[in-house]
Design a protein around this motif. Structure first.
Motif, PDB file in Angstrom:
ATOM      1  N   ILE A   1       0.066  49.101  41.339  1.00 44.30           N
ATOM      2  CA  ILE A   1       0.344  47.675  41.341  1.00 44.30           C
ATOM      3  C   ILE A   1       1.701  47.485  40.669  1.00 44.30           C
ATOM      4  CG2 ILE A   1      -0.452  45.459  40.364  1.00 44.30           C
ATOM      5  CD1 ILE A   1      -2.440  46.513  42.371  1.00 44.30           C
ATOM      6  N   ASP A   2       2.416  46.419  41.014  1.00 47.59           N
ATOM      7  CA  ASP A   2       3.685  46.150  40.348  1.00 47.59           C
ATOM      8  C   ASP A   2       3.453  46.029  38.835  1.00 47.59           C
ATOM      9  OD1 ASP A   2       6.053  45.260  39.386  1.00 47.59           O
ATOM     10  OD2 ASP A   2       6.221  43.514  40.701  1.00 47.59           O
ATOM     11  N   PRO A   3       4.084  46.897  38.052  1.00 44.94           N
ATOM     12  CA  PRO A   3       3.849  46.859  36.601  1.00 44.94           C
ATOM     13  C   PRO A   3       4.234  45.516  35.970  1.00 44.94           C
ATOM     14  CG  PRO A   3       5.629  48.382  37.152  1.00 44.94           C
ATOM     15  CD  PRO A   3       4.988  47.990  38.436  1.00 44.94           C
TER      16      PRO A   3
ATOM     17  N   ILE B   1      10.310  44.211  34.151  1.00 43.77           N
ATOM     18  CA  ILE B   1       9.048  44.006  33.433  1.00 43.77           C
ATOM     19  C   ILE B   1       9.290  43.092  32.236  1.00 43.77           C
ATOM     20  CG2 ILE B   1       7.226  45.149  32.082  1.00 43.77           C
ATOM     21  CD1 ILE B   1       7.679  47.651  33.819  1.00 43.77           C
ATOM     22  N   LYS B   2      10.387  43.374  31.549  1.00 47.12           N
ATOM     23  CA  LYS B   2      10.733  42.588  30.374  1.00 47.12           C
ATOM     24  C   LYS B   2      11.012  41.127  30.755  1.00 47.12           C
ATOM     25  CE  LYS B   2      14.434  42.397  27.006  1.00 47.12           C
ATOM     26  NZ  LYS B   2      15.741  42.957  26.670  1.00 47.12           N
ATOM     27  N   ARG B   3      11.789  40.931  31.807  1.00 49.73           N
ATOM     28  CA  ARG B   3      12.135  39.567  32.246  1.00 49.73           C
ATOM     29  C   ARG B   3      10.902  38.764  32.612  1.00 49.73           C
ATOM     30  NH1 ARG B   3      16.097  41.973  35.235  1.00 49.73           N
ATOM     31  NH2 ARG B   3      14.948  41.689  37.178  1.00 49.73           N
ATOM     32  N   VAL B   4       9.989  39.444  33.306  1.00 46.46           N
ATOM     33  CA  VAL B   4       8.803  38.732  33.789  1.00 46.46           C
ATOM     34  C   VAL B   4       7.946  38.231  32.625  1.00 46.46           C
ATOM     35  CG1 VAL B   4       6.638  39.043  35.047  1.00 46.46           C
ATOM     36  CG2 VAL B   4       8.770  39.852  36.040  1.00 46.46           C
ATOM     37  N   MET B   5       7.874  39.039  31.563  1.00 48.51           N
ATOM     38  CA  MET B   5       7.109  38.616  30.379  1.00 48.51           C
ATOM     39  C   MET B   5       7.689  37.341  29.790  1.00 48.51           C
ATOM     40  SD  MET B   5       6.398  41.903  28.052  1.00 48.51           S
ATOM     41  CE  MET B   5       6.687  43.455  28.790  1.00 48.51           C
ATOM     42  N   GLN B   6       9.000  37.205  29.919  1.00 51.44           N
ATOM     43  CA  GLN B   6       9.681  36.056  29.307  1.00 51.44           C
ATOM     44  C   GLN B   6       9.350  34.746  30.011  1.00 51.44           C
ATOM     45  OE1 GLN B   6      13.628  37.678  29.416  1.00 51.44           O
ATOM     46  NE2 GLN B   6      13.349  38.765  27.470  1.00 51.44           N
TER      47      GLN B   6
ATOM     48  N   VAL C   1       6.373  33.846  30.367  1.00 48.53           N
ATOM     49  CA  VAL C   1       5.256  33.314  29.588  1.00 48.53           C
ATOM     50  C   VAL C   1       5.731  32.977  28.173  1.00 48.53           C
ATOM     51  CG1 VAL C   1       2.882  33.705  28.850  1.00 48.53           C
ATOM     52  CG2 VAL C   1       3.766  34.888  30.881  1.00 48.53           C
ATOM     53  N   ILE C   2       6.399  33.931  27.542  1.00 46.77           N
ATOM     54  CA  ILE C   2       6.921  33.702  26.192  1.00 46.77           C
ATOM     55  C   ILE C   2       8.408  34.053  26.231  1.00 46.77           C
ATOM     56  CG2 ILE C   2       6.809  34.418  23.778  1.00 46.77           C
ATOM     57  CD1 ILE C   2       3.887  35.172  24.250  1.00 46.77           C
ATOM     58  N   PRO C   3       9.267  33.066  26.072  1.00 47.71           N
ATOM     59  CA  PRO C   3      10.703  33.286  26.276  1.00 47.71           C
ATOM     60  C   PRO C   3      11.315  34.395  25.435  1.00 47.71           C
ATOM     61  CG  PRO C   3      10.219  30.948  26.131  1.00 47.71           C
ATOM     62  CD  PRO C   3       8.943  31.654  25.805  1.00 47.71           C
ATOM     63  N   ASP C   4      10.838  34.603  24.215  1.00 45.95           N
ATOM     64  CA  ASP C   4      11.476  35.656  23.420  1.00 45.95           C
ATOM     65  C   ASP C   4      10.678  36.969  23.416  1.00 45.95           C
ATOM     66  OD1 ASP C   4       9.427  34.616  21.976  1.00 45.95           O
ATOM     67  OD2 ASP C   4      10.491  34.570  20.054  1.00 45.95           O
ATOM     68  N   ALA C   5       9.744  37.075  24.347  1.00 49.84           N
ATOM     69  CA  ALA C   5       9.002  38.333  24.461  1.00 49.84           C
ATOM     70  C   ALA C   5       9.843  39.338  25.259  1.00 49.84           C
ATOM     71  CB  ALA C   5       7.676  38.090  25.189  1.00 49.84           C
ATOM     72  N   PRO C   6       9.610  40.605  25.094  1.00 46.82           N
ATOM     73  CA  PRO C   6       8.799  41.242  24.058  1.00 46.82           C
ATOM     74  C   PRO C   6       9.535  41.269  22.718  1.00 46.82           C
ATOM     75  CG  PRO C   6       9.784  42.898  25.481  1.00 46.82           C
ATOM     76  CD  PRO C   6      10.204  41.570  26.020  1.00 46.82           C
ATOM     77  N   HIS C   7       8.791  41.088  21.645  1.00 41.68           N
ATOM     78  CA  HIS C   7       9.415  41.017  20.325  1.00 41.68           C
ATOM     79  C   HIS C   7       9.803  42.390  19.813  1.00 41.68           C
ATOM     80  CE1 HIS C   7       6.583  37.643  20.895  1.00 41.68           C
ATOM     81  NE2 HIS C   7       7.648  36.962  20.550  1.00 41.68           N
ATOM     82  N   GLU C   8       9.066  43.352  20.264  1.00 36.38           N
ATOM     83  CA  GLU C   8       9.374  44.721  19.847  1.00 36.38           C
ATOM     84  C   GLU C   8       9.373  45.598  21.093  1.00 36.38           C
ATOM     85  OE1 GLU C   8       7.188  46.050  16.444  1.00 36.38           O
ATOM     86  OE2 GLU C   8       7.394  48.166  16.980  1.00 36.38           O
ATOM     87  N   ILE C   9      10.460  46.344  21.277  1.00 39.19           N
ATOM     88  CA  ILE C   9      10.473  47.326  22.354  1.00 39.19           C
ATOM     89  C   ILE C   9      10.573  48.688  21.682  1.00 39.19           C
ATOM     90  CG2 ILE C   9      11.589  48.142  24.452  1.00 39.19           C
ATOM     91  CD1 ILE C   9      12.594  45.313  24.889  1.00 39.19           C
TER      92      ILE C   9
ATOM     93  N   ALA D   1      20.244  50.567  26.944  1.00 35.94           N
ATOM     94  CA  ALA D   1      20.995  49.795  27.932  1.00 35.94           C
ATOM     95  C   ALA D   1      20.060  48.982  28.824  1.00 35.94           C
ATOM     96  CB  ALA D   1      21.852  50.728  28.777  1.00 35.94           C
ATOM     97  N   ALA D   2      18.913  49.554  29.141  1.00 38.15           N
ATOM     98  CA  ALA D   2      18.020  48.867  30.083  1.00 38.15           C
ATOM     99  C   ALA D   2      17.163  47.801  29.404  1.00 38.15           C
ATOM    100  CB  ALA D   2      17.130  49.884  30.788  1.00 38.15           C
ATOM    101  N   THR D   3      16.776  48.034  28.148  1.00 43.39           N
ATOM    102  CA  THR D   3      15.779  47.132  27.563  1.00 43.39           C
ATOM    103  C   THR D   3      16.028  46.704  26.116  1.00 43.39           C
ATOM    104  OG1 THR D   3      14.471  49.003  26.816  1.00 43.39           O
ATOM    105  CG2 THR D   3      13.885  48.098  28.947  1.00 43.39           C
ATOM    106  N   ASP D   4      17.166  47.052  25.530  1.00 43.47           N
ATOM    107  CA  ASP D   4      17.385  46.686  24.121  1.00 43.47           C
ATOM    108  C   ASP D   4      16.234  47.127  23.217  1.00 43.47           C
ATOM    109  OD1 ASP D   4      19.855  45.393  24.417  1.00 43.47           O
ATOM    110  OD2 ASP D   4      18.823  43.657  25.291  1.00 43.47           O
ATOM    111  N   ILE D   5      15.912  48.390  23.269  1.00 47.48           N
ATOM    112  CA  ILE D   5      14.876  48.895  22.371  1.00 47.48           C
ATOM    113  C   ILE D   5      15.253  48.545  20.931  1.00 47.48           C
ATOM    114  CG2 ILE D   5      14.018  50.804  23.770  1.00 47.48           C
ATOM    115  CD1 ILE D   5      16.029  52.613  22.319  1.00 47.48           C
TER     116      ILE D   5
END
Lengths: 316, 442
Positions: A180-182, A222-227, A229-237, A258-262
Motif C-alpha cells: 500500500i502507499d506508505p 510521506i513526510k508531506r502527507v503527514m503535515q 493532518v498536523i502541519p509541523d509533523a513529524p516532530h522527530e525524524i 537532504a530528503a527529510t531533515d532528520i
C-alpha cells in the motif's frame, strides 16, 4: 555505572577481555609517552589513531581529534596521564555535543505538543522496526498513549513484524497491509493519533539505500502527507544507524538529511563488538544529536544515549 | 567527508605524474593517500597498512615503461594486489549431496533472508535445480513469514514449523523433508546473531553439526566497517564457512569490508547482492571488484548485463569497437538506450570506465539522460563517429539544436573523451603484455 551494564556478567567479562588489549595499548603507554614532555609523543598519537580508526571514527574525524589534542597539549604544556585522559575524552565529547538538546531526554514528553509524531528512517537491516518496538515500550512504561504506523509496506512481512511488536507492548498498530502507499499509512496513523488522543505516534518506514533517488523522494512525500493532518509533523525524524556500519554511514546521514531533515540519531547493535565511532563525525558535521542506542533484541534493550559512557567505551 | 577510493587514488596518482621512476621519495605521499583511501573505504586498519607496505615494496625501483605513466603503473600494481587480496579466481558453491544442504549465517540485518530467497531463485532458474527453503529464525518477529512470502514470490516451497523454538530440530526436519520429497537442494535460513553471543553461536554450531551442509555461507553487509574482521573471524572459528556473501552492494559503499574479510579468513567471496529484487544477485568476480574500487569501471559486468538486451552480434561489434578504441557517440547513444531499459541507472553508468566518478555525487533520475541524448541526436552521423571534428561552430549549432548550452556540449565531450582515454589505457596495458585483464576477446 558503566556503558555495558546492560550485558549479563558473562558477556561483559568477555567483552572486557576483548577490550583489554586496547586499554593497555592506549593508556598504558600514556605515562611513558608524556614523561617530561610538553609535546604529545608521536607514538602515542599513532596509537590513538589506530584506536579511533579501528572504532570506525574515520580518517577525517580522527585527524581532527588528533589536531585538537596537539593544540591543547601545546597550549597547556604540563599535564600528566590523568589530564591527557580527560582532555582526550573532552575533545571527543565536544564533537558529539555541539548541538545536543540541553533538556534531559526522557520518555515523559514534557512540554511537547500532543500527539508527538516520530518518523523512523534508515537503510535496510539497521533495526528500525526493532527500535520502534523498544521505543513504544519505553513510552508505554512512562504511561504514554502510543500508536504505531506500519508504513513499511514493501519488505516481506514487515507489517506483521510491527504488529507482533504492537502486541508485545500492547499498543495499537495502524496497518493497511502490504504494497500500500506508505504515505496513506502515515496519514492514517497521524489521524488515528489525533482521534485517540495519543501522546506519541511512531511511524515505521521501509529500509532504503540512500542512493536510490525515487525511494528518497518517497520519504519526502510521506513526510508531506503527514503535515496535512498536523502541519509541523513529524516532530522527530529519527535516522537509525547500525553500529557496525563503517564510513558509509556518513553518506546515509547526508542523503537522509537532504530528503527529510532528520533531527535525531539512534545507534543500534551496540551490544556487539562494533564501536559505532562513525557517529562522532556525523553528529559533528550535521549537528544532529545521538538520542538512543540499541543494545540487544529484548524489549528493554534501548537506552538514552550518554556521550560520556559512549566515549569511555571507545577506550574501555 | 566520505570520498570514494577511486577519487582518492586518482588524486594520489596525480602526484606521481611526470616522473620517470618510482622511488621511496616520490611514492611516499602516494602510498599515504592510498592508505587513507583504503581506510575511508572501511578496509581494516592493519590490513590497509599491510596492503600499502606490499604495494610500496612492489613499486619501488620499477622503471616506468615507455607509454605508461608512473601513475598508471602504480594503478596496475594496486589493482593487481587488490585482485590478489580479493581472492584470485571465481569460486563456485559446492552442491554435493542429495539433497545438497546450504547453511546461511550472519549478523542481524545483514540480509540473510533476502539472500536465501535470491539464491534459491538463482539455483532454480539458472541451474535448473529443485530447491526448498527452510525458516530457522525462531527469534525475530515475523521472520518466518518473511521467508514464506519470498518463497511464494519465487515459487519455491518453504519449510516452516511455527510451533518449534528449536532451530536444530527444524533444520533436521527440513532436510529430511527435502530428501523425502526429492528436492535437490535445501537452503537453511537462520537467525541473525552477534559473534560474541556464545549461546547463539553454539546454536548455529549445533545446526551445522546436525545437518552437515555441503556449503556454509557467511552473509555480510558490504557497508560494514572496521568490525568486519572481528565478526568474520568469530563466525569462521565456529563454522569454518566456505564462502562469503556481500549484500547491499547497490549502495554507494566502496566495500572495503570485502578486502578485510578476505584477508582475515581467506575464504572466497561467492555472491554479491545488488538490489531488493529477487534477481538482484551476482556471482562475485574479484578482478571486477578490484577494478570497481579503483574506479576503472566494471566493463565486464556491463557487457554481460547488456547481453541480456543486445543480441550477440551487436555485443561482438561493441566489444571490437571498444578494443579498437573506436567507441563513438553512436555507440554511446545506443548504450544509453539499452541501459535505460535495464534499470538501476546509476549502477550501470558507474560500470562504464571513467563515468563512475563523474556521477558519484549526482542523483540520477530516469530522465537524467535526456540532455545527453538531445545533444547526441543534434549531431550529424559524421560528427557522431568522428567527435574530433566538433569545432566551436559545430558545438554551438549542436547546443542550439538540443536546446542546451555550449558548456553542456563541452562537458559531454570532455566526459566522453575521458571514457575513451580510460578504455585506451586498458587496451594498452593488455597490449604491453601486462597482467591487466581485458574482458574482450580478440
Amino acid at each position: 555505572m558503566g556503558f555495558f551494564d546492560f550485558l549479563n556478567k558473562e558477556k561483559k567479562e568477555q567483552l572486557n577481555k576483548g577490550l583489554e588489549k586496547t586499554k593497555t595499548n592506549l593508556f598504558g603507554r600514556i605515562s611513558k609517552a608524556l614523561l617530561g614532555k610538553s609535546k604529545v609523543d608521536a607514538a602515542f598519537l599513532d596509537e590513538l589513531e589506530e584506536i579511533l580508526i579501528s572504532s570506525d571514527v574515520g580518517v577525517k574525524t580522527t585527524l581532527e581529534i588528533i589536531e585538537r589534542i596537539e593544540k591543547r597539549a601545546a597550549e597547556e604544556k604540563y599535564f600528566g596521564e590523568t589530564e591527557l585522559n580527560k582532555l582526550l575524552k573532552d575533545e571527543i565529547s565536544l564533537l558529539l555535543d555541539e548541538k545536543a538538546p540541553t533538556a534531559q531526554i526522557n520518555f515523559n514528553l514534557e512540554g511537547v505538543k500532543k500527539p508527538y509524531i516520530i518518523m523512523v528512517v534508515g537503510v535496510n537491516g539497521v533495526g528500525k522496526t526493532t527500535t520502534i518496538g523498544k521505543l513504544a515500550h519505553q513510552f508505554k512504561q512512562a504511561n504514554k498513549k502510543v500508536v504505531l504506523g506500519a508504513a513499511d509496506t514493501f519488505r516481506a512481512a514487515a507489517v506483521d513484524q510491527l504488529k507482533i511488536w504492537g502486541q508485545r507492548v500492547d499498543v495499537p498498530v495502524v496497518a493497511l497491509g502490504m504494497n500500500i502507499d506508505p504515505s496513506a499509512v502515515a496519514y492514517d496513523t497521524v489521524a488515528k493519533a489525533v482521534e485517540m488522543g495519543a501522546d506519541v505516534a511512531i511511524i515505521d518506514t521501509a529500509g532504503r539505500l540512500h542512493n536510490k533517488l525515487n525511494l528518497m523522494n518517497e520519504l519526502s512525500k510521506i513526510k508531506r502527507v503527514m503535515q496535512k493532518v498536523i502541519p509541523d509533523a513529524p516532530h522527530e525524524i529519527l535516522l537509525v544507524l547500525d553500529a557496525s556500519t563503517g564510513q558509509n554511514a556518513f553518506e546515509q546521514a547526508r542523503h537522509f538529511m537532504a530528503a527529510t531533515d532528520i533531527n535525531t540519531l539512534a545507534l543500534t547493535k551496540l551490544d556487539g563488538t562494533a564501536k559505532g565511532g562513525v557517529v562522532i563525525g556525523i553528529s559533528n558535521e550535521f549537528k544532529i544529536p545521538v538520542k538512543y542506542i540499541g543494545v540487544g533484541e529484548g524489549i528493554n534493550d534501548l537506552q538514552i544515549f550518554n556521550k560520556h559512557e559512549f566515549v569511555d567505551s571507545l577506550f574501555s | 567527508m566520505f570520498e570514494s577510493l577511486s577519487t582518492k587514488l586518482d588524486r594520489a596518482f596525480k602526484l606521481l605524474k611526470g616522473q620517470g621512476r618510482i622511488t621511496e621519495i616520490n611514492v611516499a605521499e602516494t602510498i599515504k593517500e592510498i592508505r587513507k583511501a583504503l581506510l575511508d573505504a572501511d578496509v581494516n586498519y592493519k590490513i590497509a597498512k599491510d596492503f600499502t607496505d606490499k604495494v610500496k615494496e612492489e613499486a619501488l625501483g620499477q622503471n616506468v615503461l615507455t607509454s605508461i605513466s608512473p601513475g598508471q603503473l602504480l594503478t596496475k600494481i594496486v589493482n593487481d594486489q587488490l585482485t590478489v587480496l580479493l581472492g584470485g579466481e571465481t569460486a563456485d558453491i559446492n552442491l554435493d549431496g542429495n539433497p545438497s544442504v546450504i547453511l546461511i549465517a550472519g549478523l542481524q540485518g545483514s540480509g540473510k533472508t533476502t539472500f536465501s530467497a535470491k539464491l534459491a531463485n538463482m539455483l532454480k532458474n539458472k541451474r535448473n535445480r529443485t530447491v526448498m527453503l527452510a525458516a530457522c529464525d525462531v527469534y525475530r518477529p515475523a521472520a518466518i513469514d518473511q521467508l514464506k512470502v519470498l518463497g511464494e514470490q519465487i515459487q519455491v516451497p518453504v519449510y516452516t514449523d511455527y510451533d518449534s523454538k528449536d532451530p536444530v530440530a527444524i533444520a533436521l526436519a527440513a532436510v529430511a523433508k527435502a530428501k523425502e520429497q526429492g528436492f535437490k537442494t535445501i537452503i537453511i535460513d537462520t537467525a541473525g546473531r552477534l559473534a560474541i553471543d556464545e549461546q547463539m553461536m553454539d546454536e548455529i554450531f549445533r545446526v551445522k553439526q546436525a545437518i552437515k551442509p555441503s556449503e556454509v555461507l557467511f552473509v555480510v553487509d558490504s557497508m560494514t566497517g572496521q568490525d568486519a574482521v572481528n565478526t568474520a573471524k568469530a563466525f569462521n572459528d565456529i563454522l569454518n564457512f566456505d564462502g562469503v556473501v556481500l549484500t547491499k552492494l547497490d549502495g554507494d559503499t566502496r566495500g572495503g569490508a570485502a578486502l578485510s574479510i578476505k584477508s582475515m579468513v581467506n575464504k572466497p567471496i561467492k555472491f554479491v547482492g545488488t538490489g531488493e529484487k529477487m534477481e538482484a544477485l551476482d556471482v562475485f568476480h574479484p578482478d571486477r571488484m578490484a577494478q570497481r574500487i579503483l574506479g576503472m569501471g566494471d566493463i565486464v559486468s556491463l557487457v554481460e548485463k547488456a547481453q541480456s538486451v543486445y543480441d550477440e552480434e551487436e555485443t561482438a561489434r561493441m566489444n571490437k569497437k571498444i578494443a579498437a578504441n573506436k567507441f563513438d557517440f553512436e555507440d554511446f547513444l545506443n548504450q544509453i538506450q539499452q541501459i535505460k531499459k535495464m534499470g538501476n541507472l546509476k549502477d550501470l553508468m558507474a560500470m562504464i570506465p571513467g563515468v563512475g566518478k563523474a556521477i558519484k555525487d549526482l542523483d540520477i533520475s530516469d530522465d537524467a539522460f535526456k540532455e545527453i541524448e538531445a545533444i547526441i541526436r543534434s549531431m550529424t552521423p559524421k560528427e557522431r563517429s568522428n567527435p574530433d571534428i566538433l569545432n566551436g561552430q559545430r558545438r554551438s549549432r549542436i547546443a542550439k539544436g538540443s536546446g542546451t548550452q555550449v558548456q553542456k556540449v563541452n562537458d559531454l565531450l570532455k566526459q566522453f573523451e575521458e571514457m575513451r582515454k580510460m578504455m585506451k589505457t586498458m587496451n594498452k596495458m593488455q597490449g604491453a603484455g601486462r597482467a591487466m585483464k581485458m574482458p574482450f576477446g580478440k
